[in-house]
Design a protein around this motif. Structure first.
Motif, PDB file in Angstrom:
ATOM      1  N   VAL A 224      -2.107 -10.723   0.783  1.00  0.00           N
ATOM      2  CA  VAL A 224      -3.172  -9.890   1.349  1.00  0.00           C
ATOM      3  C   VAL A 224      -4.465 -10.484   0.810  1.00  0.00           C
ATOM      4  O   VAL A 224      -4.798 -10.324  -0.365  1.00  0.00           O
ATOM      5  CB  VAL A 224      -3.034  -8.416   0.906  1.00  0.00           C
ATOM      6  CG1 VAL A 224      -4.201  -7.591   1.440  1.00  0.00           C
ATOM      7  CG2 VAL A 224      -1.714  -7.826   1.388  1.00  0.00           C
TER       8      VAL A 224
ATOM      9  N   ASP B 170      -5.112   4.791   9.159  1.00  0.00           N
ATOM     10  CA  ASP B 170      -3.822   5.050   9.809  1.00  0.00           C
ATOM     11  C   ASP B 170      -2.773   5.478   8.790  1.00  0.00           C
ATOM     12  O   ASP B 170      -2.496   6.656   8.632  1.00  0.00           O
ATOM     13  CB  ASP B 170      -3.373   3.791  10.557  1.00  0.00           C
ATOM     14  CG  ASP B 170      -2.100   4.012  11.361  1.00  0.00           C
ATOM     15  OD1 ASP B 170      -1.700   5.174  11.539  1.00  0.00           O
ATOM     16  OD2 ASP B 170      -1.505   3.021  11.821  1.00  0.00           O
ATOM     17  N   THR B 171      -2.187   4.532   8.051  1.00  0.00           N
ATOM     18  CA  THR B 171      -1.103   4.836   7.112  1.00  0.00           C
ATOM     19  C   THR B 171      -1.480   4.356   5.710  1.00  0.00           C
ATOM     20  O   THR B 171      -2.139   3.325   5.559  1.00  0.00           O
ATOM     21  CB  THR B 171       0.204   4.145   7.553  1.00  0.00           C
ATOM     22  OG1 THR B 171       0.481   4.505   8.909  1.00  0.00           O
ATOM     23  CG2 THR B 171       1.370   4.581   6.680  1.00  0.00           C
TER      24      THR B 171
ATOM     25  N   TYR C 179      -0.325   3.267   1.745  1.00  0.00           N
ATOM     26  CA  TYR C 179       0.738   2.726   0.904  1.00  0.00           C
ATOM     27  C   TYR C 179       0.215   2.591  -0.530  1.00  0.00           C
ATOM     28  O   TYR C 179      -0.988   2.434  -0.751  1.00  0.00           O
ATOM     29  CB  TYR C 179       1.185   1.342   1.400  1.00  0.00           C
ATOM     30  CG  TYR C 179       1.765   1.343   2.790  1.00  0.00           C
ATOM     31  CD1 TYR C 179       3.125   1.576   2.993  1.00  0.00           C
ATOM     32  CD2 TYR C 179       0.963   1.110   3.898  1.00  0.00           C
ATOM     33  CE1 TYR C 179       3.677   1.574   4.270  1.00  0.00           C
ATOM     34  CE2 TYR C 179       1.493   1.113   5.182  1.00  0.00           C
ATOM     35  CZ  TYR C 179       2.839   1.349   5.369  1.00  0.00           C
ATOM     36  OH  TYR C 179       3.377   1.357   6.628  1.00  0.00           O
TER      37      TYR C 179
ATOM     38  N   THR D  19      -6.572  -8.779   6.064  1.00  0.00           N
ATOM     39  CA  THR D  19      -5.547  -8.730   7.111  1.00  0.00           C
ATOM     40  C   THR D  19      -4.270  -9.322   6.528  1.00  0.00           C
ATOM     41  O   THR D  19      -4.316 -10.192   5.654  1.00  0.00           O
ATOM     42  CB  THR D  19      -5.958  -9.540   8.358  1.00  0.00           C
ATOM     43  OG1 THR D  19      -6.218 -10.894   7.970  1.00  0.00           O
ATOM     44  CG2 THR D  19      -7.191  -8.939   9.007  1.00  0.00           C
TER      45      THR D  19
ATOM     46  N   TYR E 181      -1.923  -6.586  10.574  1.00  0.00           N
ATOM     47  CA  TYR E 181      -2.599  -5.351  10.191  1.00  0.00           C
ATOM     48  C   TYR E 181      -3.979  -5.651   9.612  1.00  0.00           C
ATOM     49  O   TYR E 181      -4.159  -6.644   8.887  1.00  0.00           O
ATOM     50  CB  TYR E 181      -1.789  -4.591   9.133  1.00  0.00           C
ATOM     51  CG  TYR E 181      -0.507  -3.983   9.632  1.00  0.00           C
ATOM     52  CD1 TYR E 181      -0.484  -2.690  10.152  1.00  0.00           C
ATOM     53  CD2 TYR E 181       0.682  -4.706   9.576  1.00  0.00           C
ATOM     54  CE1 TYR E 181       0.701  -2.127  10.603  1.00  0.00           C
ATOM     55  CE2 TYR E 181       1.872  -4.142  10.028  1.00  0.00           C
ATOM     56  CZ  TYR E 181       1.869  -2.861  10.542  1.00  0.00           C
ATOM     57  OH  TYR E 181       3.036  -2.299  10.995  1.00  0.00           O
TER      58      TYR E 181
ATOM     59  N   VAL F 147      -6.441  -3.984   6.916  1.00  0.00           N
ATOM     60  CA  VAL F 147      -6.202  -3.050   5.819  1.00  0.00           C
ATOM     61  C   VAL F 147      -7.433  -2.916   4.929  1.00  0.00           C
ATOM     62  O   VAL F 147      -8.317  -3.788   4.909  1.00  0.00           O
ATOM     63  CB  VAL F 147      -4.989  -3.480   4.956  1.00  0.00           C
ATOM     64  CG1 VAL F 147      -3.729  -3.588   5.794  1.00  0.00           C
ATOM     65  CG2 VAL F 147      -5.270  -4.802   4.236  1.00  0.00           C
TER      66      VAL F 147
ATOM     67  N   HIS G   4      -4.626   1.053   2.724  1.00  0.00           N
ATOM     68  CA  HIS G   4      -4.653   1.814   3.977  1.00  0.00           C
ATOM     69  C   HIS G   4      -4.604   0.839   5.144  1.00  0.00           C
ATOM     70  O   HIS G   4      -5.436  -0.076   5.219  1.00  0.00           O
ATOM     71  CB  HIS G   4      -5.923   2.656   4.106  1.00  0.00           C
ATOM     72  CG  HIS G   4      -6.160   3.606   2.981  1.00  0.00           C
ATOM     73  ND1 HIS G   4      -5.470   4.791   2.853  1.00  0.00           N
ATOM     74  CD2 HIS G   4      -7.024   3.564   1.935  1.00  0.00           C
ATOM     75  CE1 HIS G   4      -5.897   5.433   1.774  1.00  0.00           C
ATOM     76  NE2 HIS G   4      -6.833   4.708   1.198  1.00  0.00           N
ATOM     77  N   THR G   5      -3.652   1.003   6.045  1.00  0.00           N
ATOM     78  CA  THR G   5      -3.731   0.243   7.290  1.00  0.00           C
ATOM     79  C   THR G   5      -4.783   0.913   8.167  1.00  0.00           C
ATOM     80  O   THR G   5      -4.887   2.142   8.208  1.00  0.00           O
ATOM     81  CB  THR G   5      -2.377   0.200   8.019  1.00  0.00           C
ATOM     82  OG1 THR G   5      -1.940   1.525   8.326  1.00  0.00           O
ATOM     83  CG2 THR G   5      -1.328  -0.494   7.163  1.00  0.00           C
TER      84      THR G   5
ATOM     85  N   HIS H 144      -6.968   1.082  12.020  1.00  0.00           N
ATOM     86  CA  HIS H 144      -6.946   0.767  13.440  1.00  0.00           C
ATOM     87  C   HIS H 144      -7.957  -0.338  13.720  1.00  0.00           C
ATOM     88  O   HIS H 144      -9.025  -0.403  13.095  1.00  0.00           O
ATOM     89  CB  HIS H 144      -7.317   1.999  14.268  1.00  0.00           C
ATOM     90  CG  HIS H 144      -6.292   3.095  14.203  1.00  0.00           C
ATOM     91  ND1 HIS H 144      -5.044   2.987  14.795  1.00  0.00           N
ATOM     92  CD2 HIS H 144      -6.319   4.320  13.623  1.00  0.00           C
ATOM     93  CE1 HIS H 144      -4.359   4.090  14.579  1.00  0.00           C
ATOM     94  NE2 HIS H 144      -5.100   4.906  13.868  1.00  0.00           N
TER      95      HIS H 144
END
Length: 349
Positions: free
Chosen positions: A90, A107-108, A110, A140, A148, A150, A162-163, A165
């Motif tokens: 990452v 979005d999601t 982790y 990304t 993704y 992020v 965090h992912t 959009h």
């Protein structure tokens, strides 16, 4: 110990931090099987050719996109050939102020953890730098054949990812909502009262106090049906506020909110006295509410209107009201106050 769903390195500048990524949330949704009514037989879905009605083997199925005049068919191998390789890193390309990232982009979430104790110092360094600067690292990476965008930030005592959009995935609300108000003149009195209501209802953020009540109700329904019992119906949705009644609705809401706040403050002080009062009342009424037509054991409509439907249903159960499982909240208030006893029993018969 949770299982990592991805492992690689988090890089910023010339610094590389080996990390593992873990799911931050879990779902408690009740999952149902499809059963044919009147049997215990599971219903299965099959892949069927819509023209012939025959089942199609998995190896004969390809993906297709409707291009208007025909379908463009794509083989699984063709998608594999163009899929991005699995990211091992990452790579943070820049840092932005957290306040600049609108909530709609998230979005999601982790959790990120160091891949071993040897990397604790680098992990702590990045965490502290992000926390003190109130910045998020934008990067990304690829996971499960998908790219993704992020944001990596410090949250609590850990790093979280965090992912986000992509920008072209965010819809313009002006295009989606046709009746958004334009420049609207709001009377100062109404605005002041609305602000008072917001302040009266302001509270500390305690997420543990909120529960998915629908899933709890689903589990109660399943348990009740297993035992052959019934459950209360859901409370009806409140009616929309009439524009003409807006000011009176605001004022009443402020008074209710302030009254609830005073009750919460006095709850601790008056808990002992309340228990003593209830014990005295039970002794005076023989330990139960009257089921007759008199006023003994009845409560005022004003007092009952402050209770939720679940609390009303509990009182109706204690009072032995028949037909309570099919009553609305208004019916329960009327029956418990004595003004709708006849109607309630008529419903039950």
């Amino acid at each position: 110990m949770a299982r990592a769903i991805w492992s690689g390195s988090l890089s910023f500048g010339l610094v590389n931090l080996p990390v593992r990524m873990y799911a931050a949330t879990e779902s408690h949704t009740v999952h149902f099987h499809q059963i044919q009514r009147g049997t215990s037989d599971r219903v299965r879905n099959k892949r069927v050719n819509e023209r012939t009605g025959e089942e199609v083997p998995a190896e004969d199925i390809v993906k297709g996109v409707d291009a208007g005049d025909a379908y463009v068919l794509v083989e699984p191998e063709e998608l594999d050939d163009i899929a991005p390789g699995r990211s091992k890193a990452v790579e943070i390309s820049g840092f932005v102020d957290l306040d600049e990232v609108a909530p709609v982009y998230f979005d999601t979430t982790y959790y990120l953890g160091p891949r071993g104790k040897d990397y604790g110092k680098v992990y702590a360094l990045l965490h502290k730098a992000l926390k003190e600067s109130n910045k998020a690292g934008i990067a990304t990476f690829v996971m499960r054949n998908r790219a993704y965008l992020v944001a990596v930030q410090a949250e609590g005592g850990i790093l979280v990812l965090h992912t986000l959009h992509w920008a072209d995935e965010i819809r313009d609300p002006r295009d989606e909502i046709g009746d958004l108000p334009g420049r609207t003149s709001i009377p100062d009195r109404e605005l002041k009262t609305a602000v008072q209501l917001v302040e009266a209802l302001s509270t500390a953020w305690r997420p543990e106090e909120y529960h998915d009540t629908y899933q709890e109700q689903v589990r109660r329904l399943i348990e009740a049906k297993r035992k052959g019992e019934t459950v209360e119906k859901a409370q009806e949705a409140p009616e929309s506020t009439n524009v003409v009644d807006l000011m009176s609705a605001l004022q009443a809401s402020v008074e209710t909110a302030r009254g609830s706040a005073r009750q919460q403050k006095g709850k601790g002080k008056g808990k002992g006295k309340e228990k003593e009062k209830k014990a005295t009342a039970r002794r005076g009424t023989g330990g139960r509410r009257s089921r007759g037509g008199g006023d003994s054991g009845r409560e005022s409509t004003a007092d009952l209107s402050q209770l939720s439907k679940a609390e009303l249903y509990e009182r109706a159960t204690e009072a032995g009201l028949q037909g309570r499982s099919s009553m609305t909240r208004a019916d329960l208030i009327a029956a418990l106050s004595g003004s709708g006893a006849g109607r309630s029993h008529a419903k039950a018969s």
